[in-house]
Design a protein around this motif. Structure first.
Motif, short mmCIF file in Angstrom:
data_model
loop_
_atom_site.label_atom_id
_atom_site.label_comp_id
_atom_site.label_asym_id
_atom_site.label_seq_id
_atom_site.Cartn_x
_atom_site.Cartn_y
_atom_site.Cartn_z
N PHE A 78 45.05 28.96 35.20
CA PHE A 78 45.16 30.32 35.75
C PHE A 78 44.50 31.27 34.77
N ILE A 79 43.62 32.14 35.29
CA ILE A 79 42.89 33.08 34.45
C ILE A 79 43.01 34.47 35.05
N GLU A 80 43.36 35.43 34.22
CA GLU A 80 43.40 36.84 34.63
C GLU A 80 42.29 37.56 33.85
N THR A 81 41.34 38.14 34.57
CA THR A 81 40.22 38.85 33.94
C THR A 81 40.41 40.35 34.12
N TYR A 82 40.23 41.10 33.02
CA TYR A 82 40.44 42.54 33.02
C TYR A 82 39.10 43.27 32.90
N ALA A 91 37.94 45.82 38.86
CA ALA A 91 39.40 45.83 38.75
C ALA A 91 39.85 44.48 38.21
N THR A 92 41.06 44.44 37.69
CA THR A 92 41.64 43.17 37.24
C THR A 92 41.75 42.20 38.41
N PHE A 93 41.39 40.93 38.17
CA PHE A 93 41.49 39.95 39.25
C PHE A 93 41.88 38.58 38.70
N PRO A 94 42.57 37.77 39.51
CA PRO A 94 42.99 36.44 39.08
C PRO A 94 42.02 35.35 39.54
N THR A 130 38.47 49.19 48.74
CA THR A 130 39.46 49.48 49.79
C THR A 130 39.08 50.77 50.50
N SER A 131 39.80 51.08 51.56
CA SER A 131 39.55 52.31 52.32
C SER A 131 39.89 53.55 51.51
N GLU A 132 40.69 53.39 50.44
CA GLU A 132 41.07 54.53 49.60
C GLU A 132 40.11 54.72 48.43
N ASN A 133 38.93 54.06 48.50
CA ASN A 133 37.92 54.16 47.45
C ASN A 133 38.43 53.63 46.10
N THR A 134 39.28 52.64 46.17
CA THR A 134 39.71 51.93 44.98
C THR A 134 39.30 50.46 45.13
N PHE A 135 39.62 49.66 44.12
CA PHE A 135 39.28 48.24 44.16
C PHE A 135 40.54 47.41 43.94
N GLU A 136 40.59 46.27 44.61
CA GLU A 136 41.69 45.35 44.44
C GLU A 136 41.17 43.93 44.66
N PRO A 137 41.92 42.90 44.20
CA PRO A 137 41.47 41.52 44.40
C PRO A 137 41.32 41.19 45.87
N GLY A 138 40.20 40.54 46.21
CA GLY A 138 39.94 40.17 47.59
C GLY A 138 40.30 38.73 47.87
N ASP A 139 39.74 38.19 48.93
CA ASP A 139 39.96 36.78 49.25
C ASP A 139 39.30 35.90 48.20
N ALA A 140 39.84 34.71 48.02
CA ALA A 140 39.32 33.80 47.01
C ALA A 140 37.91 33.34 47.36
N VAL A 141 37.02 33.39 46.39
CA VAL A 141 35.65 32.89 46.53
C VAL A 141 35.55 31.58 45.74
N TYR A 142 35.08 30.54 46.41
CA TYR A 142 35.02 29.21 45.79
C TYR A 142 33.65 28.96 45.16
N THR A 143 33.65 28.54 43.88
CA THR A 143 32.42 28.15 43.19
C THR A 143 32.70 26.92 42.33
N ASN A 144 31.61 26.24 41.95
CA ASN A 144 31.68 25.08 41.06
C ASN A 144 30.98 25.38 39.75
N ARG A 145 31.47 24.74 38.68
CA ARG A 145 30.81 24.90 37.38
C ARG A 145 30.90 23.60 36.60
N PHE A 146 29.80 23.27 35.92
CA PHE A 146 29.75 22.12 35.02
C PHE A 146 29.61 22.62 33.59
#
Length: 244
Positions: A78-82, A91-94, A130-146
C-alpha cells in the motif's frame, strides 16, 4: 522501445527539477521455517529534507527460500503519495500493488553481489477533477512495472560481511513501465545509491547513505532529480528457533 522513447523525449523541450528528500526505512526478512518466511517493510518518505510528506509505503509478502543464496517472494503493498516538490500531483492518492520477485546472492571474493528481479501490478487511484473545482482520488488505473536491481557490498575487513562488520555498499535499480495505461514514461525511474553499513550480530544491519532518484513523469518531458538521504534498518531475525 526505450531508445525510441528516449530520442523522442530529449528532442523536446524538457523540465528538470532538483529536490532534496529523506527516507526512513525498515526491511524485514524473517524466516518462520527452513524454507518459508515473511517480508515486512515500512518506508516513511519526506520531501524538502523532512519538512513535508512525500510517500508512505507499507509492503508485506511471503518468502520461499530455495537455499542460502536465493529466495522468491509474492506480496501486497500500500502506497500513499502526497503532493510534494515543484511538480506535485493534484491531490493525495493511494495505490494498491501486487508484486513478485526473485532475489539471488553471489559471493565473488570479498564482494557480495545481490540481484533482484521484480514485477509489479499497480492499481493507482490518480487524482481527478470534481465539479467543485477540486481534486480527489479517482477510479483505479492499472499499470505494470518491471524493476531490475543490482547491489554490491564490500567489507572493510575480512573476506565477507560478517557480524560486527563495517562495509560500503552501492546499488542501481532501473524501473520500466509496460502494458496498457502507460504514458510517455516507459522508463519510469532510476535509483543509484551509495552508503556505509554495519552488520550487527545475528540481527541485521543499519545503513546510512545517499540515493539519487531520477523520475520521468508521465508527460515524458518533465523530470525529478531527487537527492535523498536514506537511513535503513535491515533485519533477518528468524521467527523460529534456529541453531545459532
Amino acid at each position: 522501445l526505450l531508445l525510441t522513447t528516449s530520442f523522442s523525449v530529449f528532442s523536446q523541450s524538457k523540465t528538470v527539477v532538483t529536490q532534496y528528500n529523506a527516507w526512513l526505512m525498515y526491511f524485514g526478512t524473517h524466516k518462520v521455517s527452513e524454507h518459508w518466511g515473511v517480508h515486512a517493510e515500512a518506508q516513511w518518505r519526506r520531501s524538502d529534507v523532512i519538512e513535508h510528506p512525500q510517500q508512505l509505503l507499507l509492503r508485506t509478502g511471503v518468502n520461499y527460500h530455495f537455499g542460502p543464496k536465493a529466495f522468491a517472494t509474492a506480496g501486497y503493498a500500500f502506497i500513499e503519495t502526497y503532493p510534494y516538490g515543484e511538480l506535485p500531483v493534484a491531490a493525495t492518492f493511494p495505490e494498491h500493488r501486487i508484486w513478485q520477485q526473485l532475489q539471488v546472492k553471489n559471493q565473488m571474493g570479498a564482494i557480495e553481489w545481490v540481484s533482484r528481479f521484480r514485477l509489479e501490478q499497480r492499481f493507482s487511484k490518480l487524482p481527478v477533477a470534481t465539479s467543485e473545482n477540486t481534486f480527489e482520488p479517482g477510479d483505479a488505473v492499472y499499470t505494470n512495472r518491471f524493476r531490475l536491481f543490482n547491489r554490491i557490498s564490500v567489507p572493510f575487513k575480512g573476506k565477507t560481511i560478517q557480524d560486527k562488520s563495517l562495509y560500503v555498499t552501492a546499488y542501481d535499480e532501473i524501473m520500466v513501465n509496460f502494458g496498457k495505461n502507460v504514458g510517455l514514461n516507459l522508463l519510469d525511474q532510476n535509483r543509484a545509491y551509495l552508503a556505509l553499513g554495519y552488520q550487527f550480530p545475528k540481527v541485521g544491519r543499519v545503513e546510512v547513505g545517499y540515493l539519487n532518484q531520477y523520475i520521468v513523469k508521465s508527460s515524458g518531458v518533465a523530470f525529478e532529480n531527487n537527492h535523498t538521504v536514506q537511513v535503513g534498518l535491515f533485519s533477518n531475525l528468524p521467527f523460529y528457533k534456529t541453531k545459532f
